[in-house]
Design a protein around this motif. Sequence first.
Motif, PDB file in Angstrom:
ATOM      1  N   TYR A 289       0.785   3.034   7.116  1.00  0.00           N
ATOM      2  CA  TYR A 289       0.804   4.246   6.305  1.00  0.00           C
ATOM      3  C   TYR A 289       2.152   4.930   6.499  1.00  0.00           C
TER       4      TYR A 289
ATOM      5  N   TYR B 230       2.791  10.916   8.639  1.00  0.00           N
ATOM      6  CA  TYR B 230       1.473  11.048   9.267  1.00  0.00           C
ATOM      7  C   TYR B 230       1.505  10.695  10.749  1.00  0.00           C
TER       8      TYR B 230
ATOM      9  N   ASN C 104       0.810  -1.214   0.000  1.00  0.00           N
ATOM     10  CA  ASN C 104       0.000   0.000   0.000  1.00  0.00           C
ATOM     11  C   ASN C 104       0.846   1.268   0.000  1.00  0.00           C
ATOM     12  N   ALA C 105       1.474   1.584   1.131  1.00  0.00           N
ATOM     13  CA  ALA C 105       2.242   2.828   1.205  1.00  0.00           C
ATOM     14  C   ALA C 105       3.439   2.819   0.256  1.00  0.00           C
TER      15      ALA C 105
ATOM     16  N   SER D 216      -0.925  10.887   0.509  1.00  0.00           N
ATOM     17  CA  SER D 216      -1.116   9.449   0.296  1.00  0.00           C
ATOM     18  C   SER D 216      -2.180   9.189  -0.767  1.00  0.00           C
TER      19      SER D 216
ATOM     20  N   ILE E 141      -4.806   2.997   0.564  1.00  0.00           N
ATOM     21  CA  ILE E 141      -4.189   3.673   1.707  1.00  0.00           C
ATOM     22  C   ILE E 141      -5.222   4.108   2.751  1.00  0.00           C
TER      23      ILE E 141
ATOM     24  N   GLU F 127      -5.526   1.739   5.448  1.00  0.00           N
ATOM     25  CA  GLU F 127      -4.342   1.722   6.320  1.00  0.00           C
ATOM     26  C   GLU F 127      -4.539   2.724   7.454  1.00  0.00           C
ATOM     27  N   PHE F 128      -5.040   3.904   7.099  1.00  0.00           N
ATOM     28  CA  PHE F 128      -5.289   4.915   8.133  1.00  0.00           C
ATOM     29  C   PHE F 128      -6.378   4.438   9.103  1.00  0.00           C
TER      30      PHE F 128
END
Lengths: 557, 377, 130
Positions: free
Chosen positions: A205, A551, A163-164, A212, A195, A198-199
Amino acid sequence: MSVADRLREKYDEWVREFLIPTLKRVPEWRKFATSFGVEIKPLYTPLDVKGDYLEKMGFPGEYPFTRGIYPTMYRSRLWTFREYSGFGSPEDTNKRYKFLISQGQTGLSVAFDLPTQLGLDPDHELAYPEVGKVGVSVPEVVSMSILFNGIDISKITTSFTINATAAEILSMYITVAEGVGIDKAVLDGTIQNDILKEFIARNLYIYPPLHSMRYAVDIIAYTSRNMPKWHPISISGYHFREAGATAVQEVAFTLADAIEYTNWVINRWKMGVDDFAPGLSFFFAATTNLFEEVAKFRAARRLYARIMRERFGAKKLESMKLKFHVQTSGATLTAQQPEVNIIRTTIQALAAVLGGAQSLHVNAYDEALALPTERSVKLALRVQQVIAYESGVIDSIDPLGGSYYIEWLTDAIEEEVMKIIDYVDKLGGMTRAVEIGYPQRAIAESAYQYQKMVEEGKIAVIGVNMFREEEEELHIELHRVDPVSRERSIKRVREVRERRDREAWERALNDLRRAAELEDENIFPYILNAIRAKATVGEVSGVLREVWGEYKPPSIY
Amino acid sequence: MKIEELLERARNWDKLAIAKLITMAEEGVEPQLDVRRRSHVIGITGPPGSGKSTLIYTMARKIPQDKRVAILTIDPSSPFTGGSFMGNRIRMQELTSKPNIYIRSMATRGIRGGLNYATVAAINILEYAGADYIFLETVGAGQSDTDVKYVADTILVLVPPLSGDEIQALKSGLMEIGDIYVVSKSDNPASESTYRDLMAMVDMVREIKGETWRPTVLKVSGLYGYGVDELLKVIDDRFGELMKNGRLDNTLRSRRTLEMRLYAYDLLEKSLNEAKDLESKVINGELSPRDAARRLLNYYDKPRLDHVAVAIKNIDEAARKFRELGLRVSDPIVVEEQGVKVVMVMLGNTKIELLEPLGPETTVAKFIEKRVRVFTT
Amino acid sequence: MPKPKVIIAKLGLDGHDRGAKVIARALAEAGFEVVYTGIRQTPSQVIETAIQEDAKLIGISILSGSHMELIGELMRIMRERGVSIPVLVGGIIPPEDRDALLKMGVAGVYGPGTPLREIIDIVKKLTGVS
């Protein structure tokens, strides 16, 4: 008297004269409710199924796809057997892939270690303890080529849970393909590249939300134009469920994420919805609650088709089809009496198949204790094969469709999901909702309530709060990551750094930095360029960290 | 470790010593601290979700390493269990290992749900330890937002992007206390109109109050780091101005009276918790709720008999006799300037003060000569 | 008087925070003041936090398989700094690693399926709450 009225009368009579008197003699032994708190009645009849068949269900391959996205479903082509796998160095994982293919697996699914997922090279101080632990270490393009050594990547579809650092990994895959003369346009597979989740739940992240989102959306724009077979995103509800969400929250937050990405691609790249939506794919969990899960998949399919057609004005049917991968729920696995997990995953896999999944991973029974062994993952694959070839559940399309209970449940989930989606709209979409922590808080609350219900015995977990064995002895052999693989990974990344063309590498990273600073540039080609120049994943995300920052999540109570 | 040693070490910004002192303050110990210099105490308030922790993190990170920065972050305690889930550090953890930064989570504890005396004590300790900046993050709702103005030199009000109606609703509480208004999440397009609304409001308040400091409105994004340098400059300017016109002492005074009040609330809560007999009298109707409350606070004993003084020739003998009666008797003390030896006899809600003259020329000796003897010994 | 302050931390790069958050909340509801650090903590950050908060117990959650390295480092720094606070470890921990962790000086190791009650009881015991 109409048919419906007669039925109503007969039903009331049954409740009065049969059900209630019997309940007085033999009361129900517990309360019955869905995972999202709606009471379940003892019996469902045509009275509970509202609306028109053609409008709500239709036919497989036709809008709104409630019964399936293909006209033939599993009678022409089975779902992809895709066990998520990766550990140690690329050599170790490559060996496991070849084993799985020899056992009948039909697609690959790569698990990366945490440093690779977080853009840290294996010799980074924070990375060191984690190299090769939860997945394979692939910090540079040479490792990627070893990972697929001897596997024809023009034939097999591969899914990357990344992802990231999705752009770096996709760039490595493209570079490896080109190295063996395969054009990127023929590559077929998926990068997760989601993403937002993910957060919300998975927590891997790097950059703040707006940067992102740009990163994720730029990949979607790039592959939609250059890699027609590629799925540039797998919008995931799985991790919400694993973090404690209910079935309703799982679908609602996933679809709200889909809306957010779609809005972003349209606004940022001025693309028509039909130009990229066919590439969007999805990923859900399957728990042991068989009927609720089947209804969940059907509701999600119908809702997504409506959203794409009505909200975004999609014209192509391909843009409205919810294509999804399923993984059986890891959170339902128990460390106690681990063999019982095989029974759980079988029911869960059945839910995925009855729900019309395109691709499936079945968890191995030992995953509450460690990564799977060759033996345990083979058993997981066999679960899929028994369902596909022996059980007969694939013989007819959407075999549970038309069950009064399933149709009622499908409607109930749909209704509850829409409430959450409306609320997210009010907050200004998912990126904003994530910044203020709304979905994070909602999921944490569900997780806590779930745990309390387990403690109070309201939710049964065999071997944990029922039929628990004290002094249980473990008779299974667990997987161990070979400690040598970490050193191998570190050695290789250092060699790559030494042997590359320094000038080209430096130029590529400088170009990347400038592109990151310019908001209107698509970032992906610059990352591809840097990876081709042998930049490592840590170097690429290092540049982006410098420009975009990192982040810090909000506090969640 | 002894308190003297802790105090000594805290002066050198030893975080372990500071932490122990704050715990002791939370447990009721009141160390004597001399303040050599003033810290700039900055109260950060604003509704939950306005980005307070993120902003503090971004500011603290930019403050030069040679400045000592303390961050106190307040979380609500559960009124039912007394426990607290303290999650404000999450956003600041990266600062934890920086030598110049100390972060402490504190729970509201107690009945009021605002600041408590321990928070004020913690500020005193951190000032004593030589903090240059003390950021105090409130829970962002209710009582704490009004308390904060008595301890903070500067109050920073965070306002997330809001609609006009929401700003009106917010105005009542927060709009009177701010020295600096920050529109947070300035990356959000809606922040522009919030900024304009706030500007108009602040201009109005400025005219009414007629103060020297002109409340400032800034747009900042803690998350994306926009506007933070400017904010830090405004904060430092404000401190300079407070120093120049001697107004720093005002907060020092109000801080002391607030601590008194907050400690009194705490004592009240403790006596409420212990007043089980009064509670049962209220329950079975012997006392009205209000009478019971007055009795708890000794209202009926006012003016109250504190003690009766009795002059006596042989105090040790008298003390022995009172002890034999089962009464609590203090050790004798000599009060040279009054020429007496004194013993107190405790009688529940009042006391007898026994006085023995130290010599024949004292007032008390003369007094005894003139009067009848009260006790025969 | 509230019960003592405890730290709940996620050590390493692992993002699975469901268990840590549930435990933190359960302890808060049992009357503790619980400081939750969030994810991606280093051993020295956790110890520094415990010092600054004057915590009476540290609870660590790891599901990434890197517990041996990270807990080893945590215990080493604690000794080095002369801090002695009981440490509990939870997560995906293979049985044979459990004994090794206890040998390092960890006060308890808890895997999936441990009832919250049991965790609250051990935390009470280790922090001296009756």
